[in-house]
Design an enzyme around this catalytic site. Sequence first.
Site: not given
Ligand code: KIV
Length: 265
Positions: A40-41, A79, A109, A111, A178
């Site tokens: 989600d980056s 994510d 993934k 959080e 992280e």
């Molecule tokens: O969203 C993302 O890119 C991440 C990584 C930094 C682990 O969660």
Amino acid sequence: MTTVASIQDPEKPLTMLTAYDAPTARLADEVGIEMVLVGDSIGNAVFGHDSTLQVTMSDMLRATKSVAGAVEDALVVTDLPFLSYGVDRAQTLENAGRLLKDAGGHAVKIESGPHTVELTEAMTDLGIPVMAHVGLTPQHVHGVGGYTRQGTTAEHAAEMLDLAKAHEKAGAFSLVIEHVPREVGAAASDELDIPVIGIGAGPDTDGQVLVVDDAVGLSDRIPPFAEAFGDVRAEMRTAIERYRDAVESGAFPSEAHSHSEGLDL
Ligand code: KIV
């Protein structure tokens, strides 16, 4: 092909890199990156937001579909964006399922916090592999007051390790940790059986992940724990300037870029 089973007990450090589009994912896959993370980056890296909070399910579905369609070998982890999980249990499971069913991801993934332990178990039971994420969890940026180091006291680090273990017990196949002291990254790797992927967690985890824009040198600025292994920003700037100059001078398009049908107009 990389699978959630094949990354258990790795013989060498595992590689994971984010990708948000097909060309980048294809490149990562071609060079043997084992896991491509549709992070989600995307909110920061692609959309230019100052956090990940505005990223939606439809953003993640679109990006995951592009990435999953482009890779042959890599495991595609995607994510669950802010508030797409944890508000309503049924909605969480549906959203996670859509990232696999509609978009072709292989795993999600999430959080992690105490509230995601039960969700991890439920998703895993339904056949949705889950990667947990502890330490700095950017969706909590306002709660923790910035993108700050985590697990910096023995007490906080012990709590984090307990949370990680609870997710392992709930069925998570892997864990991202992280922006924590290297000894916390090392302890997570030692104490968990599942592979621990670090980002800003030192060299002793079972693998590493970076945001691709940071790794290739495209980001304006990168976190202190990241490294730019190239200078794509400078390369792009030069190419864009050359294009501008060529159009403005009339050098582009040339005869080679043009064709004629001899039309009498
Ligand atoms: O969203 C993302 O890119 C991440 C990584 C930094 C682990 O969660």
